[in-house]
Design a protein around this motif. Structure first.
Motif, mmCIF file in Angstrom:
data_model
loop_
_atom_site.group_PDB
_atom_site.id
_atom_site.type_symbol
_atom_site.label_atom_id
_atom_site.label_comp_id
_atom_site.label_asym_id
_atom_site.label_seq_id
_atom_site.Cartn_x
_atom_site.Cartn_y
_atom_site.Cartn_z
ATOM 1 N N ASP A 19 0.818 -1.220 0.000
ATOM 2 C CA ASP A 19 0.000 0.000 0.000
ATOM 3 C C ASP A 19 0.846 1.262 0.000
ATOM 4 O OD1 ASP A 19 -2.271 -1.543 0.043
ATOM 5 O OD2 ASP A 19 -2.483 -1.493 2.221
ATOM 6 N N SER A 20 2.077 1.152 0.472
ATOM 7 C CA SER A 20 2.942 2.335 0.551
ATOM 8 C C SER A 20 3.635 2.647 -0.767
ATOM 9 C CB SER A 20 4.010 2.129 1.633
ATOM 10 O OG SER A 20 4.811 0.994 1.332
ATOM 11 N N LEU A 21 3.403 1.805 -1.789
ATOM 12 C CA LEU A 21 4.078 1.986 -3.068
ATOM 13 C C LEU A 21 3.050 2.089 -4.192
ATOM 14 C CD1 LEU A 21 6.963 -0.653 -2.765
ATOM 15 C CD2 LEU A 21 7.101 1.804 -2.332
ATOM 16 N N LEU A 22 3.435 2.790 -5.252
ATOM 17 C CA LEU A 22 2.617 2.908 -6.447
ATOM 18 C C LEU A 22 3.329 2.200 -7.589
ATOM 19 C CD1 LEU A 22 0.237 4.130 -8.076
ATOM 20 C CD2 LEU A 22 1.706 6.104 -8.515
ATOM 21 N N GLN A 28 13.639 -6.209 -4.792
ATOM 22 C CA GLN A 28 14.772 -5.622 -4.089
ATOM 23 C C GLN A 28 14.926 -4.163 -4.511
ATOM 24 O OE1 GLN A 28 18.316 -8.041 -4.542
ATOM 25 N NE2 GLN A 28 17.148 -9.959 -4.436
ATOM 26 N N GLN A 29 15.608 -3.391 -3.666
ATOM 27 C CA GLN A 29 15.801 -1.971 -3.945
ATOM 28 C C GLN A 29 17.274 -1.635 -3.860
ATOM 29 O OE1 GLN A 29 13.947 0.704 -1.192
ATOM 30 N NE2 GLN A 29 14.124 2.488 -2.508
ATOM 31 N N GLU A 47 8.865 -0.040 -12.227
ATOM 32 C CA GLU A 47 8.643 1.410 -12.099
ATOM 33 C C GLU A 47 7.720 1.622 -10.901
ATOM 34 O OE1 GLU A 47 7.215 5.292 -14.753
ATOM 35 O OE2 GLU A 47 7.121 3.274 -15.597
ATOM 36 N N ILE A 48 8.335 1.933 -9.791
ATOM 37 C CA ILE A 48 7.615 2.044 -8.521
ATOM 38 C C ILE A 48 7.979 3.361 -7.840
ATOM 39 C CG2 ILE A 48 7.515 1.105 -6.170
ATOM 40 C CD1 ILE A 48 7.623 -1.644 -7.294
ATOM 41 N N TYR A 49 6.988 3.976 -7.226
ATOM 42 C CA TYR A 49 7.216 5.227 -6.502
ATOM 43 C C TYR A 49 6.693 5.088 -5.070
ATOM 44 C CZ TYR A 49 7.729 7.081 -11.234
ATOM 45 O OH TYR A 49 8.130 7.287 -12.528
ATOM 46 N N SER A 50 7.424 5.700 -4.157
ATOM 47 C CA SER A 50 6.950 5.755 -2.773
ATOM 48 C C SER A 50 5.785 6.731 -2.691
ATOM 49 C CB SER A 50 8.080 6.207 -1.841
ATOM 50 O OG SER A 50 9.121 5.261 -1.831
ATOM 51 N N LEU A 51 4.750 6.337 -1.974
ATOM 52 C CA LEU A 51 3.558 7.166 -1.874
ATOM 53 C C LEU A 51 3.611 8.068 -0.640
ATOM 54 C CD1 LEU A 51 0.761 4.617 -2.839
ATOM 55 C CD2 LEU A 51 1.751 6.414 -4.253
ATOM 56 N N LYS A 52 3.196 9.310 -0.829
ATOM 57 C CA LYS A 52 3.062 10.262 0.263
ATOM 58 C C LYS A 52 1.587 10.641 0.383
ATOM 59 C CE LYS A 52 7.531 10.500 0.942
ATOM 60 N NZ LYS A 52 8.160 9.964 2.174
ATOM 61 N N THR A 53 1.229 11.193 1.531
ATOM 62 C CA THR A 53 -0.146 11.606 1.778
ATOM 63 C C THR A 53 -0.203 13.111 2.040
ATOM 64 O OG1 THR A 53 -0.675 9.442 2.721
ATOM 65 C CG2 THR A 53 -2.179 11.232 3.215
ATOM 66 N N LYS A 54 -1.242 13.745 1.517
ATOM 67 C CA LYS A 54 -1.394 15.196 1.674
ATOM 68 C C LYS A 54 -2.878 15.527 1.823
ATOM 69 C CE LYS A 54 -0.462 19.536 -0.835
ATOM 70 N NZ LYS A 54 0.128 20.118 -2.079
ATOM 71 N N LEU A 78 -7.940 13.692 1.898
ATOM 72 C CA LEU A 78 -6.584 13.167 1.777
ATOM 73 C C LEU A 78 -6.362 12.622 0.378
ATOM 74 C CD1 LEU A 78 -6.149 11.223 5.148
ATOM 75 C CD2 LEU A 78 -5.133 13.421 4.526
ATOM 76 N N ILE A 79 -5.208 12.930 -0.172
ATOM 77 C CA ILE A 79 -4.812 12.352 -1.452
ATOM 78 C C ILE A 79 -3.466 11.663 -1.262
ATOM 79 C CG2 ILE A 79 -6.079 14.010 -2.865
ATOM 80 C CD1 ILE A 79 -3.483 15.514 -3.336
ATOM 81 N N GLN A 80 -3.207 10.671 -2.094
ATOM 82 C CA GLN A 80 -1.983 9.882 -1.973
ATOM 83 C C GLN A 80 -1.360 9.714 -3.350
ATOM 84 O OE1 GLN A 80 -2.225 5.621 -0.939
ATOM 85 N NE2 GLN A 80 -0.869 6.044 0.779
ATOM 86 N N GLY A 81 -0.048 9.869 -3.414
ATOM 87 C CA GLY A 81 0.648 9.715 -4.677
ATOM 88 C C GLY A 81 2.117 10.084 -4.536
#
Length: 318
Positions: free
Chosen positions: A51-54, A92-93, A131-138, A168-171
């Motif tokens: 859930d923490s990744l896009l 892996q990262q 192609e993965i991005y860490s998600l932030k919340t705002k 709240l939005i996440q991306g």
């Protein structure tokens, strides 16, 4: 006699064809029972994204796999939808890049094959880059666009309430930084005489699937009351009178029209208002007129206006 010979010849041909058919089938079955090495192309389905990744995409949409199995197994396998799943959670990262090494996805593919098949490996040597991005919340504010047309002698009491007034939005952080707020759809309600509550859809951009919105709609509500008008006569207060001068206003009171709830109108008094005539605003070419300003009025008043914006005056030296 000739007919008998022709009948016998046809019968021999049929018997020969039957034997040929069964012989061919026997040979074909024997061949299918043997083991063969072949290739199959699997479509890749990426699953179990945290859930923490896009997850946006990957460097491989399909994988060419080398297999060993009997001819029967290959024959049946050819009619199936060949899809394998890759567990993104096991990626892996390294230096901000997510990837599944060759050994990792080979093991996952092997576990998904039927027991009748032997996994012989893949030709690709490179890893699957994700192609993965860490998600932030705002949290962003919501701007409602409900237009309310009140029926005659009705008005809104207090303020329009937005629930919720922010979402709240996440991306990805870089995308969140460009979003300062969100608007609702436009909507009009007419001839309102009672309390209202309307659901408004948020205008979520259709071309930006990387941003997740916690809500897709909000509610707008308001309390509606009946109002009336009342005229109150208020004395005018003079300010900034020049030294050694005195001023006389004609008239020295002004009428004010107030709109409010009937119960609130009953409590109004002239002391609730203050109207001033500021002598500093008198121009040299003024024609004995001075502008009036309403500087204070009760907050419960919906609408208030002066029936006259100017009064005459006489300025005399003491």
């Amino acid at each position: 006699m000739i007919r008998i010979k022709k009948s016998l010849q046809k019968r021999k041909v049929k018997i020969f064809l039957i034997f040929l058919f069964f012989s061919s089938m026997s040979w074909f079955i024997n061949k299918l029972s043997e083991d063969y090495t072949g290739r199959a192309v699997f479509d890749v389905l990426y699953t179990n994204v945290p859930d923490s990744l896009l997850f946006v995409g990957a460097s491989k949409d399909h994988i060419d796999v080398k297999l060993k199995a009997s001819g029967f197994t290959f024959l049946g396998f050819g009619f199936k939808n060949k899809t394998v799943t890759i567990d993104v959670a096991k990626a892996q990262q390294e230096e901000g890049t997510y990837f599944v090494p060759r050994s990792g996805y080979q093991l996952q593919i092997e576990k998904q094959l039927p027991q009748s098949m032997e996994f012989m490996g893949v030709d690709e040597d490179d890893a699957i880059v994700l192609e993965i991005y860490s998600l932030k919340t705002k949290k962003i504010p919501v701007t409602q666009r409900l237009k309310v047309d009140y029926s005659q002698n009705f008005m809104l009491e207090g303020e329009i309430v937005i629930q919720p007034d922010s979402i709240l939005i996440q991306g990805p952080e870089a995308m969140l930084d460009t979003i300062m707020g969100i608007q609702t759809e436009e909507k009009t309600i007419n001839n309102i005489t009672e309390d209202f509550k309307e659901e408004l859809q948020l205008q979520i951009p259709e071309n930006n699937s990387t941003i997740k919105y916690a809500s897709t709609s909000i509610f707008v509500s308001g309390k509606v009351v009946r109002f009336s008008e009342k005229i109150i006569e208020v004395p005018i207060t003079v300010t900034n009178t020049p030294e050694d001068f005195e001023i006389k206003l004609f008239p020295d009171t002004v009428k004010i029209v107030c709109s409010a709830k009937i119960d609130d109108l009953k409590t109004l008094h002239e002391s609730n208002f203050k109207v001033i005539a500021d002598c500093s605003t008198i121009q040299d070419n003024a024609q004995n007129g001075i502008l009036l300003q309403l500087v204070s009025a009760p907050e419960m008043i919906k609408d208030v206006r002066l029936m006259s914006n100017e009064v005459r005056y006489i300025l005399k030296r003491k």
